[in-house]
Each structure stands twice: as structure tokens, then as C-alpha cells.
Design a protein around this motif. Structure first.
Motif, short mmCIF file in Angstrom:
data_model
loop_
_atom_site.label_atom_id
_atom_site.label_comp_id
_atom_site.label_asym_id
_atom_site.label_seq_id
_atom_site.Cartn_x
_atom_site.Cartn_y
_atom_site.Cartn_z
N LEU A 146 0.83 -1.21 0.00
CA LEU A 146 0.00 0.00 0.00
C LEU A 146 0.86 1.26 0.00
O LEU A 146 0.55 2.25 -0.65
CB LEU A 146 -0.92 0.02 1.24
CG LEU A 146 -2.12 -0.89 1.21
CD1 LEU A 146 -2.89 -0.76 2.53
CD2 LEU A 146 -3.03 -0.51 0.04
N PHE A 147 1.96 1.18 0.76
CA PHE A 147 2.87 2.32 0.82
C PHE A 147 3.41 2.65 -0.57
O PHE A 147 3.44 3.81 -0.99
CB PHE A 147 4.02 2.00 1.79
CG PHE A 147 5.13 3.01 1.79
CD1 PHE A 147 4.92 4.30 2.27
CD2 PHE A 147 6.39 2.68 1.32
CE1 PHE A 147 5.95 5.24 2.27
CE2 PHE A 147 7.42 3.62 1.31
CZ PHE A 147 7.20 4.89 1.79
N LEU A 148 3.82 1.61 -1.33
CA LEU A 148 4.34 1.84 -2.67
C LEU A 148 3.30 2.53 -3.54
O LEU A 148 3.62 3.39 -4.36
CB LEU A 148 4.77 0.52 -3.32
CG LEU A 148 6.01 -0.15 -2.72
CD1 LEU A 148 6.29 -1.47 -3.43
CD2 LEU A 148 7.22 0.77 -2.81
N MET A 149 2.03 2.13 -3.37
CA MET A 149 0.95 2.78 -4.11
C MET A 149 0.74 4.21 -3.63
O MET A 149 0.63 5.15 -4.41
CB MET A 149 -0.37 2.01 -3.91
CG MET A 149 -0.48 0.73 -4.68
SD MET A 149 -0.76 1.05 -6.42
CE MET A 149 -2.53 1.35 -6.42
N ALA A 150 0.66 4.35 -2.30
CA ALA A 150 0.25 5.63 -1.73
C ALA A 150 1.28 6.73 -1.97
O ALA A 150 0.92 7.88 -2.22
CB ALA A 150 -0.03 5.48 -0.24
N VAL A 151 2.58 6.40 -1.89
CA VAL A 151 3.56 7.47 -2.12
C VAL A 151 3.45 8.02 -3.53
O VAL A 151 3.61 9.22 -3.76
CB VAL A 151 5.03 7.05 -1.86
CG1 VAL A 151 5.32 7.02 -0.40
CG2 VAL A 151 5.39 5.77 -2.53
N GLY A 152 3.14 7.13 -4.49
CA GLY A 152 2.96 7.60 -5.86
C GLY A 152 1.78 8.54 -5.97
O GLY A 152 1.85 9.58 -6.63
N VAL A 153 0.68 8.18 -5.31
CA VAL A 153 -0.51 9.02 -5.33
C VAL A 153 -0.21 10.38 -4.72
O VAL A 153 -0.54 11.44 -5.27
CB VAL A 153 -1.67 8.34 -4.55
CG1 VAL A 153 -2.83 9.30 -4.36
CG2 VAL A 153 -2.13 7.09 -5.29
N ASP B 64 -7.21 -1.93 -8.86
CA ASP B 64 -8.20 -0.94 -8.44
C ASP B 64 -8.57 -0.99 -6.95
O ASP B 64 -8.63 0.06 -6.30
CB ASP B 64 -9.45 -1.04 -9.33
CG ASP B 64 -9.09 -0.78 -10.80
OD1 ASP B 64 -8.01 -0.19 -11.03
OD2 ASP B 64 -9.84 -1.17 -11.70
N PRO B 65 -8.80 -2.21 -6.38
CA PRO B 65 -9.10 -2.22 -4.94
C PRO B 65 -7.95 -1.68 -4.10
O PRO B 65 -8.16 -1.01 -3.09
CB PRO B 65 -9.32 -3.70 -4.63
CG PRO B 65 -9.36 -4.42 -5.92
CD PRO B 65 -8.83 -3.54 -6.98
N LEU B 66 -6.73 -1.95 -4.56
CA LEU B 66 -5.56 -1.44 -3.84
C LEU B 66 -5.48 0.08 -3.92
O LEU B 66 -5.06 0.76 -2.98
CB LEU B 66 -4.28 -2.06 -4.40
CG LEU B 66 -4.02 -3.49 -3.94
CD1 LEU B 66 -3.00 -4.16 -4.83
CD2 LEU B 66 -3.54 -3.48 -2.49
N LEU B 67 -5.89 0.61 -5.10
CA LEU B 67 -5.86 2.06 -5.25
C LEU B 67 -6.80 2.72 -4.25
O LEU B 67 -6.48 3.73 -3.64
CB LEU B 67 -6.24 2.48 -6.67
CG LEU B 67 -6.34 4.00 -6.84
CD1 LEU B 67 -4.97 4.66 -6.72
CD2 LEU B 67 -7.00 4.37 -8.15
N ILE B 68 -7.98 2.12 -4.08
CA ILE B 68 -8.95 2.71 -3.16
C ILE B 68 -8.38 2.74 -1.74
O ILE B 68 -8.47 3.75 -1.05
CB ILE B 68 -10.28 1.92 -3.23
CG1 ILE B 68 -10.89 2.10 -4.62
CG2 ILE B 68 -11.24 2.41 -2.15
CD1 ILE B 68 -12.05 1.19 -4.90
N LEU B 69 -7.74 1.64 -1.34
CA LEU B 69 -7.11 1.64 -0.03
C LEU B 69 -5.96 2.66 0.04
O LEU B 69 -5.77 3.33 1.05
CB LEU B 69 -6.57 0.24 0.30
CG LEU B 69 -7.61 -0.77 0.79
CD1 LEU B 69 -6.96 -2.13 0.97
CD2 LEU B 69 -8.24 -0.30 2.10
N LEU C 243 -5.78 5.44 -1.57
CA LEU C 243 -6.36 6.77 -1.41
C LEU C 243 -6.73 7.02 0.04
O LEU C 243 -6.50 8.11 0.59
CB LEU C 243 -7.60 6.93 -2.32
CG LEU C 243 -7.32 6.96 -3.83
CD1 LEU C 243 -8.62 6.94 -4.61
CD2 LEU C 243 -6.49 8.17 -4.21
N ALA C 244 -7.28 5.99 0.70
CA ALA C 244 -7.59 6.12 2.13
C ALA C 244 -6.31 6.37 2.92
O ALA C 244 -6.29 7.20 3.83
CB ALA C 244 -8.30 4.86 2.63
N VAL C 245 -5.24 5.67 2.55
CA VAL C 245 -3.95 5.85 3.22
C VAL C 245 -3.49 7.30 3.11
O VAL C 245 -3.05 7.91 4.09
CB VAL C 245 -2.88 4.91 2.61
CG1 VAL C 245 -1.48 5.38 2.98
CG2 VAL C 245 -3.11 3.48 3.09
#
Lengths: 247, 299
Positions: B20-27, B222-227, B229-231
Motif C-alpha cells: 500500500l505504501f508503494l501505491m500511496a507514495v505515488g498518489v 483498483d481495490p488497492l488504489l482505493i485503499l 487513497l484512504a492511506v
């Protein structure tokens, strides 16, 4: 006038479709200091912003060091040798002083070699900026948002110098600063001028400008209302004060 | 519930949190620097997973396939930035949401056209196929530990890049005022491409590593992206530290929640609570600190 470094001809510019400048002619020679004056909303900042691509250039021509930069994106004008000290200073608040200076710095090797005088000038290094502004050296690890207004202005000037400019453009050089700090800034600009740097400076301090500048340009409603050597300023003080709105 | 099981779930939660961190830092990077809300970010994770699945069929050496998958994602992200994202930077957030949602649908369909509807499976590299003994009775897959380690290294590398390099300074300066950075001679267009590629690569790294753990299929990101975004909301937009803390919190909360709530409340209600727990945490954080745990803006 010395060889022109910046030559603006018939510049029309604005934001979106709203035109602010209507045919501006302006020149700054190498090593020359030109004062840009005028009341609020007369187009000074728009002129400065249009030089670096932050306002819409609609018509006219901007030449820098003999190169037509009218269609250049802002960063290429900066690389050609225009060092901007923006209105409001805009130091990077979350970066410390040293990072502010280093982030956009260019080495002397990257500096434009277009003008003979330019290449003869001593290049700016971090240590030279710190010598020039000892205050910045003391505060090198403080963040931009921890600096006083005067320190921010020194930082904005130092940041611009480290891009190795041949022309320094200051929009509102001393606005909002305490009188003693203002005097510091004027002395700084005097030293830069003595070092051969050309300066285009926007400010409303008539006395300081007439000591520093070689020529002046007054904008009124997006047009050049008056221009000439600064010696005119003292002779026609009352007319000029009416134009720039000084009481 | 044994201590060993708790330990195992803690490791799972940690590993999930790091993905999730890898996703969230990009966001958070793309939003902080380009002011971009990118709902196609999950597509980059998915592309990473597909690229490793495709590369693994051609290249037997796992490290090479790994690098190839990331390089392919980099190319895809440059194309995406230049063709789609760039005009969006100056548009409103609603336009961005609509456009990038459209991109994610298009990419989801594109992978079906290329690789078909059937899920693909990737084998983890043999040298990571073993287990590690956590206690005398509990052993844990080496591959999952490696994911946590690599993600932590990627986070560290990103921190070093942002904190210690000139590119990092420019990125942080650009997040404050891109116009001024440009007026001082930096090619902001190129800087933005760089930031977009970095943020895409981090997501793709997550996808590459998830490949052997979950089915590689259309829409998997997509489900990971939603999480994610919450992060970002919980951690605070633009904060690397916030993204890390919130990712781990969400990863652990989600993992333990799926174990604990059904145990306490029965399967149906327990699963509902488990699914909702992350968003309940998000709502609580927003209520107390509207700009997130480590957000810059005092709101």
C-alpha cells in the motif's frame, strides 16, 4: 547606451484573453540598471512575468543577448541569463536556505557564453553567495518559512544569482521590508551593479532608484508613459511622482 | 488464537502495508507536485504484474524479468504522461477524476485484449521459494519477507532521492511553486515526467512483487488504489512519513481485522466490519485532524 542585453519591442501581453500590456518598448544594456516604475496595476509585474513566460505573450518581440526569445518557454529565457527575483519573493518554504540556493543553481560551465562581458564576470558559487550575504550563511539550515522578510529577499536574490544571470530582474525589490533592511538591499544592488551585472528593478523608492539606476521607465495603463536617464527624475520630480503615485 | 498466528498475521499486515505504501507514495507525490488526482494509478500496479508475467515466459532469469517489467512500465508511464496526463495538470480535480477513471477502464480492457480474460500466474523465483522459521513451530514464506524488504528499500531510496539530491529539491520546490522553479531555469515539463515515472514505477514495483501472490488479472490494482487513497487521506496529502505510517496502520488493521472481527461477530457481520474498518479509521482521523496525521495544511 551599452550593447542591449534585453530588448523588448512592441510587447503586448496579458492573462488569458485579458490584455494588460499594449506595445511596450524597453531595453536594458549590458551592465546597466533600469528602474521600472508605475502605480499598482499599470503592468509592471505583467511585464516581468511575460519575460519568463508566466504571462501570455500576444504580440511583439523579446530579444535577450541577441537571441529572439519571444517564443521560448520561461526556463529557456532563464537559462539564457535572466535571473528572476519574483514579487513576493517566493522562497521555497519547505526547503532550507542551502537547498533553496542549490535546487535551481547552474554551474558556471552551464552559464550562457553569449556575451563577452558575461563570460568575464566571476561565476557565482554557493560560497560566494554566502560571502555576499553572511546572514544566509548563518541561517543555511533554516527553512524558508523561518526567515524574516529581509532574509527571504536576500535568499531570493542569492537564488537568482546562482543561475549565473547576466541580467537580474527584481519585481518589488524592497516591498514590505523595514527601512534598514531596504538600505541593505539597495547597497547589495549597488555592489552587483559595480560587479558589472545588469539589473531591471521594480520599486517605488524614487530616491534610492535615482541613486542606483542609469535609466528609468514608467508604465501607465500598460504603456510606457515616460522613460529616460535618471537625471530627469530629479528635474521633473513632481510629474514623475504623479505617475508613480508617490505622495 | 495463538501467539504464532498473531506473529504471522503481523508479518502479513506489514507486507500488505508496504505494498500500500508503494501505491500511496505515488498518489501523494503526483498530487503534491502536479496537483493530479490519478485514478489510473492502480493500472500501473496491474501493468507491473502483467509485464512480469509476460516477461517471465520469455526470460528465465528472474532479476532480468524483474528489470524488464519495470522498464516496460516506465515506457508506458512516459507515454501516458505525455499523451493523457499533461493537459490534466491545469484542469480541475473533477476533470482529472473523470479522465483518469477513463484511462483505468481503457487499460483494464487493453490487458484483456492483449493477454485474455484468464488470470495469469507467476512463479516466485526459486531462490525465494523457501520459508523462514519464525519460531519453533511457525515458519514464514521467504518471498513475503523479501517483498517487505524490497518495498522498504524502495521507500528508503525515494526518501534519499527527495531529501538528499538536487532532483529531490527540485521536486519539493516544484510541489510548492512549479512556476517559479520554471522561471529559475528548470524544465518543469521534464521534471513532471520524472515525477510521474517515479510514482508509476513504485506502483509497478508493487505489482511485480504481488504477481506470485495473487492472480494477475484485469482490474487487480483498483481495490488497492482505493485503499491507497484512504492511506493518503489518513497520512496527510504530500507527506512521505504520513504515507508510511498510514500504510502500515491500514495494512495491519485490515489484516488483523479480517481475522478478529469474524471471530468475534460471526462471519457475515464480522466481514462487513472488517471491510469497513479502514474507512472508519479514515473518518475518525479526518474528524480529529482534517488534513491527516502528517498533513501540512492547518485546516
Amino acid at each position: 547606451m551599452p550593447r542591449p542585453l534585453l530588448q523588448v519591442t512592441g510587447l503586448e501581453a496579458g492573462y488569458g484573453s485579458a490584455q494588460v500590456l499594449f506595445g511596450i518598448d524597453l531595453a536594458v544594456g549590458e551592465g546597466e540598471v533600469v528602474a521600472l516604475m508605475g502605480r499598482n496595476g499599470m503592468g509592471k509585474t505583467t511585464l516581468v512575468r511575460s519575460l519568463v513566460g508566466l504571462a501570455n505573450r500576444m504580440a511583439g518581440r523579446i530579444e535577450f543577448a541577441g537571441v529572439d526569445v519571444t517564443r521560448f518557454p520561461g526556463y529557456r529565457v532563464a537559462r539564457a541569463g535572466l535571473g528572476l527575483v519574483p514579487e513576493g519573493r517566493h522562497v521555497f518554504r519547505s526547503l532550507d536556505v542551502e537547498e533553496n540556493l542549490v535546487a535551481t543553481a547552474r554551474s558556471a560551465a552551464q552559464a550562457p557564453t553569449g556575451s563577452a562581458e558575461g563570460s568575464a564576470r566571476e561565476p557565482w558559487t554557493l560560497s560566494r553567495v554566502y560571502e555576499f550575504f553572511p546572514r544566509l550563511a548563518e541561517r543555511r539550515h533554516h527553512r524558508g518559512n523561518q526567515l524574516s522578510g529581509g532574509e527571504q529577499q536576500m535568499l531570493a536574490i542569492g537564488r537568482a544569482l546562482l543561475t549565473q544571470p547576466s541580467l537580474l530582474v527584481l519585481d518589488e525589490a524592497t516591498e514590505g521590508l523595514a527601512p534598514l533592511i531596504r538600505e541593505d538591499i539597495w547597497q547589495t544592488l549597488g555592489r552587483l551593479k559595480a560587479g558589472g551585472l545588469a539589473v531591471l528593478v521594480v520599486d517605488r523608492d524614487l530616491r534610492a532608484l535615482s541613486r542606483l539606476a542609469d535609466r528609468y521607465v514608467i508604465l501607465d495603463k500598460g504603456q510606457v508613459a515616460r522613460s529616460g536617464p535618471v537625471s530627469d527624475l530629479s528635474e521633473q520630480a513632481s510629474t514623475i511622482e504623479r505617475h508613480i503615485g508617490v505622495a | 488464537m495463538t501467539g504464532g498466528l498473531v506473529l504471522e498475521q503481523a508479518f502479513n499486515g506489514l507486507q500488505f502495508g508496504m505494498i500500500l505504501f508503494l501505491m500511496a507514495v505515488g498518489v501523494t507525490l503526483a498530487f503534491g507536485v502536479m496537483n493530479l488526482i490519478n485514478l489510473a494509478h492502480g493500472s500501473m500496479l496491474m501493468l507491473g504484474a502483467y509485464f512480469i508475467a509476460a516477461a517471465a515466459t520469455k526470460i528465465t532469469a528472474y532479476p532480468l524479468a524483474f528489470v524488464a517489467a519495470l522498464m516496460l512500465t516506465a515506457v508506458a508511464s512516459v507515454l501516458l504522461e505525455v499523451l493523457v496526463m499533461r493537459p490534466l495538470y491545469r484542469m480541475g480535480h473533477l476533470d482529472q477524476v473523470l479522465a483518469t477513471f477513463g484511462v483505468s477502464i481503457a487499460v483494464n480492457e487493453a490487458v484483456i485484449m492483449i493477454w485474455g480474460r484468464e488470470a495469469m500466474f507467476v512463479a516466485p523465483p526459486e531462490w525465494l521459494d523457501g520459508t523462514v522459521a519464525l519460531t519453533d513451530t511457525i515458519s514464514y514464506p521467504l518471498y513475503r519477507l523479501a517483498i517487505t524488504g524490497v518495498a522498504a528499500l524502495a521507500g528508503l531510496a525515494l526518501w534519499l532521492l527527495l531529501a538528499r539530491t538536487r532532483l529531490g529539491m527540485r521536486i519539493r520546490a516544484g510541489a510548492e511553486n512549479g512556476d517559479i522553479v520554471g522561471a529559475l531555469g528548470v524544465n518543469v515539463r521534464l521534471l513532471f515526467i520524472g515525477v510521474f515515472v517515479i510514482s508509476s514505477l513504485l506502483a509497478a514495483l508493487g505489482g511485480v512483487m504481488l504477481g506470485p501472490l495473487i492472480a494477475v488479472q484485469s482490474g487487480m490494482g483498483d481495490p488497492l488504489l482505493i485503499l491507497a487513497l484512504a492511506v493518503v487521506v489518513i497520512g496527510g496529502v504530500g507527506s512521505l512519513k504520513g504515507a508510511l505510517v498510514a500504510s502500515l496502520a491500514v495494512g495491519l488493521l485490515d489484516t488483523f481485522g479480517r481475522m478478529i472481527w469474524p471471530h468475534l461477530m460471526g462471519n457475515i457481520i464480522g466481514n462487513i466490519v472488517a471491510n469497513a474498518s479502514v474507512y472508519i479509521l479514515m473518518a475518525l482521523v479526518i474528524a480529529v485532524r482534517p488534513s491527516g496525521l502528517f498533513g501540512n495544511h492547518a485546516a
